[in-house]
Motif scaffolding. Structure first.
Motif, PDB file in Angstrom:
ATOM      1  N   ILE A   1      59.308   4.687 -88.114  1.00 41.27           N
ATOM      2  CA  ILE A   1      60.312   4.249 -87.137  1.00 41.27           C
ATOM      3  C   ILE A   1      61.717   4.411 -87.713  1.00 41.27           C
ATOM      4  CG2 ILE A   1      61.144   2.336 -85.738  1.00 41.27           C
ATOM      5  CD1 ILE A   1      58.446   3.486 -84.856  1.00 41.27           C
ATOM      6  N   ARG A   2      61.894   4.076 -88.977  1.00 43.36           N
ATOM      7  CA  ARG A   2      63.209   4.257 -89.624  1.00 43.36           C
ATOM      8  C   ARG A   2      63.576   5.742 -89.684  1.00 43.36           C
ATOM      9  NH1 ARG A   2      64.795  -0.601 -91.985  1.00 43.36           N
ATOM     10  NH2 ARG A   2      63.089  -2.117 -92.208  1.00 43.36           N
ATOM     11  N   PHE A   3      62.580   6.576 -89.946  1.00 46.05           N
ATOM     12  CA  PHE A   3      62.802   8.022 -90.014  1.00 46.05           C
ATOM     13  C   PHE A   3      63.228   8.559 -88.645  1.00 46.05           C
ATOM     14  CE2 PHE A   3      61.415  12.449 -89.894  1.00 46.05           C
ATOM     15  CZ  PHE A   3      61.856  12.939 -91.115  1.00 46.05           C
ATOM     16  N   LEU A   4      62.571   8.100 -87.584  1.00 43.17           N
ATOM     17  CA  LEU A   4      62.916   8.531 -86.232  1.00 43.17           C
ATOM     18  C   LEU A   4      64.348   8.144 -85.882  1.00 43.17           C
ATOM     19  CD1 LEU A   4      59.635   7.553 -84.323  1.00 43.17           C
ATOM     20  CD2 LEU A   4      60.375   9.860 -84.922  1.00 43.17           C
ATOM     21  N   LEU A   5      64.734   6.929 -86.224  1.00 44.70           N
ATOM     22  CA  LEU A   5      66.090   6.463 -85.931  1.00 44.70           C
ATOM     23  C   LEU A   5      67.137   7.192 -86.769  1.00 44.70           C
ATOM     24  CD1 LEU A   5      65.424   2.625 -85.646  1.00 44.70           C
ATOM     25  CD2 LEU A   5      66.299   4.080 -83.809  1.00 44.70           C
ATOM     26  N   ALA A   6      66.794   7.510 -88.008  1.00 43.08           N
ATOM     27  CA  ALA A   6      67.762   8.129 -88.918  1.00 43.08           C
ATOM     28  C   ALA A   6      67.992   9.603 -88.622  1.00 43.08           C
ATOM     29  CB  ALA A   6      67.297   7.958 -90.363  1.00 43.08           C
ATOM     30  N   THR A   7      66.967  10.286 -88.147  1.00 38.20           N
ATOM     31  CA  THR A   7      67.071  11.734 -87.962  1.00 38.20           C
ATOM     32  C   THR A   7      67.190  12.156 -86.499  1.00 38.20           C
ATOM     33  OG1 THR A   7      64.670  12.039 -87.842  1.00 38.20           O
ATOM     34  CG2 THR A   7      65.690  12.116 -90.036  1.00 38.20           C
ATOM     35  N   ALA A   8      66.953  11.243 -85.573  1.00 38.51           N
ATOM     36  CA  ALA A   8      66.970  11.554 -84.142  1.00 38.51           C
ATOM     37  C   ALA A   8      65.946  12.629 -83.788  1.00 38.51           C
ATOM     38  CB  ALA A   8      68.362  11.992 -83.676  1.00 38.51           C
ATOM     39  N   CYS A   9      64.890  12.726 -84.580  1.00 42.09           N
ATOM     40  CA  CYS A   9      63.865  13.729 -84.294  1.00 42.09           C
ATOM     41  C   CYS A   9      62.862  13.182 -83.294  1.00 42.09           C
ATOM     42  CB  CYS A   9      63.158  14.163 -85.576  1.00 42.09           C
ATOM     43  SG  CYS A   9      62.029  12.939 -86.269  1.00 42.09           S
ATOM     44  N   ARG A  10      62.085  14.063 -82.740  1.00 40.76           N
ATOM     45  CA  ARG A  10      61.022  13.678 -81.837  1.00 40.76           C
ATOM     46  C   ARG A  10      59.807  13.209 -82.638  1.00 40.76           C
ATOM     47  NH1 ARG A  10      63.443  18.350 -80.243  1.00 40.76           N
ATOM     48  NH2 ARG A  10      64.393  18.380 -78.151  1.00 40.76           N
TER      49      ARG A  10
ATOM     50  N   TYR B   1      58.587   5.819 -78.114  1.00 44.54           N
ATOM     51  CA  TYR B   1      59.014   6.433 -79.372  1.00 44.54           C
ATOM     52  C   TYR B   1      60.245   7.310 -79.138  1.00 44.54           C
ATOM     53  CZ  TYR B   1      54.736   4.898 -81.694  1.00 44.54           C
ATOM     54  OH  TYR B   1      53.732   4.133 -82.238  1.00 44.54           O
ATOM     55  N   HIS B   2      60.282   8.000 -78.005  1.00 39.68           N
ATOM     56  CA  HIS B   2      61.410   8.889 -77.718  1.00 39.68           C
ATOM     57  C   HIS B   2      62.713   8.113 -77.555  1.00 39.68           C
ATOM     58  CE1 HIS B   2      62.745  12.937 -76.693  1.00 39.68           C
ATOM     59  NE2 HIS B   2      63.552  12.389 -75.801  1.00 39.68           N
ATOM     60  N   THR B   3      62.613   6.803 -77.283  1.00 40.81           N
ATOM     61  CA  THR B   3      63.812   5.982 -77.135  1.00 40.81           C
ATOM     62  C   THR B   3      64.588   5.903 -78.441  1.00 40.81           C
ATOM     63  OG1 THR B   3      62.559   4.667 -75.526  1.00 40.81           O
ATOM     64  CG2 THR B   3      64.673   3.786 -76.243  1.00 40.81           C
ATOM     65  N   THR B   4      63.895   6.029 -79.570  1.00 47.95           N
ATOM     66  CA  THR B   4      64.608   6.013 -80.857  1.00 47.95           C
ATOM     67  C   THR B   4      65.542   7.211 -80.950  1.00 47.95           C
ATOM     68  OG1 THR B   4      62.795   7.235 -81.948  1.00 47.95           O
ATOM     69  CG2 THR B   4      62.716   4.821 -82.022  1.00 47.95           C
ATOM     70  N   ARG B   5      65.095   8.369 -80.489  1.00 51.35           N
ATOM     71  CA  ARG B   5      65.939   9.575 -80.482  1.00 51.35           C
ATOM     72  C   ARG B   5      67.127   9.383 -79.538  1.00 51.35           C
ATOM     73  NH1 ARG B   5      66.119  15.211 -80.967  1.00 51.35           N
ATOM     74  NH2 ARG B   5      66.618  16.389 -79.085  1.00 51.35           N
TER      75      ARG B   5
ATOM     76  N   THR C   1      68.459   6.631 -78.583  1.00 49.32           N
ATOM     77  CA  THR C   1      69.364   5.624 -79.137  1.00 49.32           C
ATOM     78  C   THR C   1      70.318   6.241 -80.153  1.00 49.32           C
ATOM     79  OG1 THR C   1      67.768   3.830 -78.797  1.00 49.32           O
ATOM     80  CG2 THR C   1      69.453   3.488 -80.497  1.00 49.32           C
ATOM     81  N   THR C   2      69.774   6.991 -81.102  1.00 52.67           N
ATOM     82  CA  THR C   2      70.598   7.575 -82.156  1.00 52.67           C
ATOM     83  C   THR C   2      71.593   8.589 -81.605  1.00 52.67           C
ATOM     84  OG1 THR C   2      68.845   7.243 -83.779  1.00 52.67           O
ATOM     85  CG2 THR C   2      70.525   8.873 -84.323  1.00 52.67           C
TER      86      THR C   2
END
Length: 299
Positions: free
Chosen positions: A144-153, A246-250, A252-253
């Protein structure tokens, strides 16, 4: 050549290096069940349109348009390969690929995870880690931290292996980057994204656990179950996560980035095919965003 034969050939000789083999196998399984015994040169737009409808209702529950599109993309890629293949007499296996139906897929979402919600989210995951030590909540937290930090799918993150992390010297300072390989991204183009200090600090542990596998070895059904548990826990704390995926993290960033950085930089981070896509999806402004401008004009 039958569809089944072509897909088998592609799986063995053309797609062996693909990381997302579980998804690919599922796509092939569904295609074989519906049109496996049909000749590839008999496929046409009308038949593919019918196939799209069949794929939507095939299985235990209806598939979303994006899921149907991914399955048809697998068939489309296979037929493209068929046009390059020849028979024993030198004639082409398939003269021309048929036209595929298009899909209007709405991936645009307005939901952004607030800083308060992010803090609560990781508290919930930490509590789960204590309550369920048998489940890999530690690496889930890192994901989850990785998704938020990189804006990846999500799919891009699941295809990252230790070898995809690269160390470079930038302006005399060592920085780490993640390489999202060609054909593992939505645009089928490679993308390189710098990693934050928080993610870099996690790398030794992630690499050790990964061994010869991916950094985040989660199956789709496992991620679904863990995310459902997280949403239930967030609801118990008074946070409505019913529309958060999960896509919401992308989203958001990238939304936060749009408020601070030029659109060209945000588009590069997102890996969009064009700046226009970034503008259409993340260029919206809320009334709150206009406060500073209006105050400045009135001064």
């Amino acid at each position: 050549m039958k569809v089944r034969e072509l897909l088998r050939y592609c799986e063995l000789h053309e797609w062996r290096g693909l990381r997302a083999k579980a998804t690919l196998r599922t796509n092939i399984k569904h295609l074989n069940a519906l049109i496996g015994d049909e000749d590839i040169d008999a496929l046409h737009y009308t038949r593919l349109k019918t196939l799209a409808g069949d794929l939507e209702t095939y299985g235990k529950r209806p598939s979303a348009p994006a899921t149907v599109k991914r399955k048809l993309d697998t068939l489309s890629n296979a037929l493209t390969i068929a046009t390059k293949m020849t028979k024993d007499d030198g004639s082409p296996v398939l003269i021309a690929k048929p036209t595929f139906p298009t899909f209007d897929i709405d991936n645009i979402q307005e939901r952004v995870i607030s800083d308060e919600e992010v803090a609560a989210l990781f508290e919930v995951i930490a509590a789960r880690r204590e309550a369920e030590p048998a489940r890999d909540w530690t690496r889930y937290d890192a994901l989850i931290r990785f998704l938020l930090a990189t804006a990846c799918r999500r799919g891009e993150a699941l295809r990252v292996w230790p070898s995809h992390i690269e160390r470079r010297i930038v302006d005399g300072v060592a920085r780490h980057f993640v390489i999202f390989e060609r054909y593992t991204t939505k645009t089928k183009k490679p993308r390189i994204v710098p990693l934050t200090a928080e993610i870099v600090a996690m790398l030794p542990s992630l690499r050790l656990q990964a061994g010869n596998g991916p950094l985040f070895p989660f199956e789709p059904w496992t991620l679904w179950a863990m995310w459902k548990a997280v949403r239930d826990d967030m609801a118990a704390r008074g946070y409505d996560f019913s529309l958060v995926r999960y896509h919401t993290t992308r989203h958001t960033t990238l939304t936060k980035a749009m408020k601070r950085y030029p659109i060209a930089m945000v588009s590069k981070l997102a890996g969009h095919a064009s700046i226009q896509i970034t503008a259409d999806r993340y260029g919206h402004l809320s009334a709150d965003d206009l406060v500073e401008m209006v105050d400045g004009i009135a001064a």
